[in-house]
Write a protein that holds these residues in place. Structure first.
Motif, PDB file in Angstrom:
ATOM      1  N   GLN A  65       3.653   5.741  -5.692  1.00 30.83           N
ATOM      2  CA  GLN A  65       3.518   5.753  -7.146  1.00 30.83           C
ATOM      3  C   GLN A  65       2.428   6.733  -7.579  1.00 30.83           C
ATOM      4  O   GLN A  65       2.607   7.484  -8.540  1.00 30.83           O
ATOM      5  CB  GLN A  65       3.186   4.347  -7.648  1.00 30.83           C
ATOM      6  CG  GLN A  65       3.036   4.254  -9.163  1.00 30.83           C
ATOM      7  CD  GLN A  65       2.734   2.844  -9.627  1.00 30.83           C
ATOM      8  OE1 GLN A  65       3.099   1.888  -8.956  1.00 30.83           O
ATOM      9  NE2 GLN A  65       2.072   2.714 -10.760  1.00 30.83           N
ATOM     10  N   GLU A  66       1.309   6.724  -6.856  1.00 31.08           N
ATOM     11  CA  GLU A  66       0.211   7.643  -7.205  1.00 31.08           C
ATOM     12  C   GLU A  66       0.622   9.073  -6.980  1.00 31.08           C
ATOM     13  O   GLU A  66       0.229   9.964  -7.756  1.00 31.08           O
ATOM     14  CB  GLU A  66      -1.016   7.280  -6.361  1.00 31.08           C
ATOM     15  CG  GLU A  66      -1.635   5.941  -6.746  1.00 31.08           C
ATOM     16  CD  GLU A  66      -2.786   5.551  -5.844  1.00 31.08           C
ATOM     17  OE1 GLU A  66      -2.943   6.204  -4.770  1.00 31.08           O
ATOM     18  OE2 GLU A  66      -3.514   4.602  -6.181  1.00 31.08           O
ATOM     19  N   GLN A  67       1.402   9.340  -5.937  1.00 31.22           N
ATOM     20  CA  GLN A  67       1.897  10.688  -5.711  1.00 31.22           C
ATOM     21  C   GLN A  67       2.791  11.148  -6.853  1.00 31.22           C
ATOM     22  O   GLN A  67       2.710  12.303  -7.290  1.00 31.22           O
ATOM     23  CB  GLN A  67       2.674  10.747  -4.383  1.00 31.22           C
ATOM     24  CG  GLN A  67       1.805  10.613  -3.142  1.00 31.22           C
ATOM     25  CD  GLN A  67       2.629  10.595  -1.868  1.00 31.22           C
ATOM     26  OE1 GLN A  67       3.861  10.821  -1.902  1.00 31.22           O
ATOM     27  NE2 GLN A  67       1.991  10.324  -0.739  1.00 31.22           N
ATOM     28  N   GLU A  68       3.626  10.237  -7.345  1.00 28.58           N
ATOM     29  CA  GLU A  68       4.508  10.564  -8.462  1.00 28.58           C
ATOM     30  C   GLU A  68       3.690  10.916  -9.715  1.00 28.58           C
ATOM     31  O   GLU A  68       4.028  11.846 -10.446  1.00 28.58           O
ATOM     32  CB  GLU A  68       5.440   9.392  -8.775  1.00 28.58           C
ATOM     33  CG  GLU A  68       6.425   9.062  -7.673  1.00 28.58           C
ATOM     34  CD  GLU A  68       7.602  10.017  -7.649  1.00 28.58           C
ATOM     35  OE1 GLU A  68       8.256  10.176  -8.700  1.00 28.58           O
ATOM     36  OE2 GLU A  68       7.846  10.615  -6.597  1.00 28.58           O
ATOM     37  N   GLU A  69       2.626  10.178  -9.942  1.00 31.44           N
ATOM     38  CA  GLU A  69       1.803  10.396 -11.128  1.00 31.44           C
ATOM     39  C   GLU A  69       1.032  11.705 -11.065  1.00 31.44           C
ATOM     40  O   GLU A  69       0.707  12.289 -12.102  1.00 31.44           O
ATOM     41  CB  GLU A  69       0.827   9.216 -11.311  1.00 31.44           C
ATOM     42  CG  GLU A  69       1.537   7.909 -11.646  1.00 31.44           C
ATOM     43  CD  GLU A  69       0.602   6.725 -11.622  1.00 31.44           C
ATOM     44  OE1 GLU A  69      -0.567   6.887 -11.195  1.00 31.44           O
ATOM     45  OE2 GLU A  69       1.020   5.618 -12.022  1.00 31.44           O
ATOM     46  N   ARG A  70       0.749  12.184  -9.821  1.00 28.19           N
ATOM     47  CA  ARG A  70       0.007  13.435  -9.684  1.00 28.19           C
ATOM     48  C   ARG A  70       0.892  14.646  -9.858  1.00 28.19           C
ATOM     49  O   ARG A  70       0.398  15.761 -10.046  1.00 28.19           O
ATOM     50  CB  ARG A  70      -0.665  13.477  -8.318  1.00 28.19           C
ATOM     51  CG  ARG A  70      -1.835  12.502  -8.176  1.00 28.19           C
ATOM     52  CD  ARG A  70      -2.690  12.864  -6.973  1.00 28.19           C
ATOM     53  NE  ARG A  70      -1.976  12.710  -5.709  1.00 28.19           N
ATOM     54  CZ  ARG A  70      -2.023  11.610  -4.971  1.00 28.19           C
ATOM     55  NH1 ARG A  70      -2.740  10.559  -5.378  1.00 28.19           N
ATOM     56  NH2 ARG A  70      -1.369  11.543  -3.835  1.00 28.19           N
TER      57      ARG A  70
ATOM     58  N   LEU B 174       2.241   1.741  -3.493  1.00 27.73           N
ATOM     59  CA  LEU B 174       1.170   2.199  -4.387  1.00 27.73           C
ATOM     60  C   LEU B 174       0.890   3.672  -4.170  1.00 27.73           C
ATOM     61  O   LEU B 174       0.716   4.433  -5.132  1.00 27.73           O
ATOM     62  CB  LEU B 174      -0.089   1.370  -4.156  1.00 27.73           C
ATOM     63  CG  LEU B 174      -1.299   1.698  -5.051  1.00 27.73           C
ATOM     64  CD1 LEU B 174      -0.942   1.491  -6.521  1.00 27.73           C
ATOM     65  CD2 LEU B 174      -2.498   0.843  -4.662  1.00 27.73           C
ATOM     66  N   GLU B 175       0.868   4.096  -2.916  1.00 25.50           N
ATOM     67  CA  GLU B 175       0.628   5.508  -2.600  1.00 25.50           C
ATOM     68  C   GLU B 175       1.750   6.394  -3.130  1.00 25.50           C
ATOM     69  O   GLU B 175       1.503   7.466  -3.685  1.00 25.50           O
ATOM     70  CB  GLU B 175       0.496   5.675  -1.089  1.00 25.50           C
ATOM     71  CG  GLU B 175       0.331   7.113  -0.615  1.00 25.50           C
ATOM     72  CD  GLU B 175      -0.928   7.788  -1.133  1.00 25.50           C
ATOM     73  OE1 GLU B 175      -0.934   9.044  -1.218  1.00 25.50           O
ATOM     74  OE2 GLU B 175      -1.904   7.069  -1.451  1.00 25.50           O
TER      75      GLU B 175
ATOM     76  N   SER C 127       0.824  -1.208   0.000  1.00 27.52           N
ATOM     77  CA  SER C 127       0.000   0.000   0.000  1.00 27.52           C
ATOM     78  C   SER C 127       0.859   1.258   0.000  1.00 27.52           C
ATOM     79  O   SER C 127       0.534   2.252  -0.670  1.00 27.52           O
ATOM     80  CB  SER C 127      -0.934   0.011   1.218  1.00 27.52           C
ATOM     81  OG  SER C 127      -1.839  -1.066   1.162  1.00 27.52           O
TER      82      SER C 127
END
Length: 311
Positions: free
Chosen positions: A305-310, A302-303, A299
């Motif tokens: 990675q999502e921060q990087e994408e934002r 994943l978090e 988790s």
């Protein structure tokens, strides 16, 4: 540990199994324990070490057996959940959860992995050290992942020899604060106990400490963190944590060697023993055992990675 040696001359009309004959000569010792003593090399037949319990002796043969008089360890079996990866008659491989101590000690007398193993396989009590039965290596309390335990004295000696000669391959996943100086690296820095804080280890100076070597390579780089795979070649206490802190990239959540206020709220350190490769007793080829990455660590990745994408 005290010991007593017994000698018996085989007095029978025919060939007899050694384990059966010794159990009859020593009625207070179970046949199962006699078998374990034979496998551990504590029985000789006419001066030659016996390797198989089923070996037969003839009338007039001389049997010698060395009995170790063990002290009561006080260890208590507990029915606790065990995540078993592999098990046979020689070893048991488990996936240790974070937060579980491997063996009882000061402040941790129950609820340990050893307590659970004693309930799962009671004969492990007689394997290895009295207070640390079956243990051939350890993981820190907050570290999760794959561990192997010996179920017989023969397996214990086999595994200890492999760990001592550094023939065992171990790989860990570590999420660290910051970025290492190079994508791959080798850390050679001796490790010693901190003279001021006895529960803490430090990189030794001026010839202090025991040799310690760790290798790492980068798996994924984030904005403020890095996911590493670490391969400890030696097995010193807190080795990976000490070496990565020494490199300037402490393990996330490690308040002993890293930030006092963790950069990520996790409730544990982000260190997971993912892979263990070794040879099983009597085998030549390496066996590979792997523990899946816990959901809590997945988790976090994943978090990130999502921060990087934002961004």
């Amino acid at each position: 540990m005290k010991s007593t040696r017994y000698q018996f001359e085989v007095k029978s009309d025919d060939m007899v199994r050694i384990d059966k004959y010794l159990s009859e000569c020593l009625p207070d010792i179970s046949r199962a324990k006699i078998k374990r003593l034979i496998e551990a090399g504590f029985v000789t037949l006419d001066g030659v070490t016996v390797e198989k319990a089923g070996l037969k002796a003839k009338p007039g043969d001389q049997l010698d057996i060395l009995l170790m008089l063990e002290q009561d360890s006080g260890l208590v079996p507990e029915r606790l959940p065990l995540d078993i990866i592999f098990e046979n008659d020689q070893i048991i491989v488990v996936n240790k959860p974070s937060g579980m101590v491997v063996h009882p000690g000061a402040g941790n007398h129950t609820g340990t992995l050893v307590n659970a193993l004693l309930a799962h396989f009671p004969p492990i009590r007689d394997v290895g050290a009295v207070d640390r039965p079956g243990i051939v290596h350890r993981l820190d309390k907050e570290t999760s992942g794959v561990m192997v335990f010996a179920k017989t004295e023969k397996a214990y000696r086999w595994l200890v020899k492999q760990f001592k000669s550094q023939d065992v391959y171990k790989s860990y996943l570590a999420l660290v604060d910051g970025h290492p100086p190079t994508p791959t690296g080798r850390i050679e820095a001796p490790i010693a106990r901190d003279s001021r804080t006895r529960t803490r280890m430090v990189v030794g100076v001026q010839g202090q400490g025991k040799p310690a070597v760790s290798e790492y390579h980068l798996l994924r780089e984030f904005n403020r963190h890095t996911l590493l795979e670490v391969h400890p070649i030696t097995g010193r206490t807190h080795q990976i944590r000490v070496h990565l802190s020494y490199l300037g990239v402490p393990v996330v959540g490690d308040t002993l060697y890293g930030r006092r206020r963790p950069s990520i709220s996790l409730g544990r350190i982000f260190l997971h023993a993912k892979t263990l490769q070794l040879r099983l007793p009597g085998e030549r080829n390496l066996r590979n055992f792997e523990a899946p990455v816990p959901d809590a660590l997945q988790s976090v990745l994943l978090e990130l990675q999502e921060q990087e994408e934002r961004l």
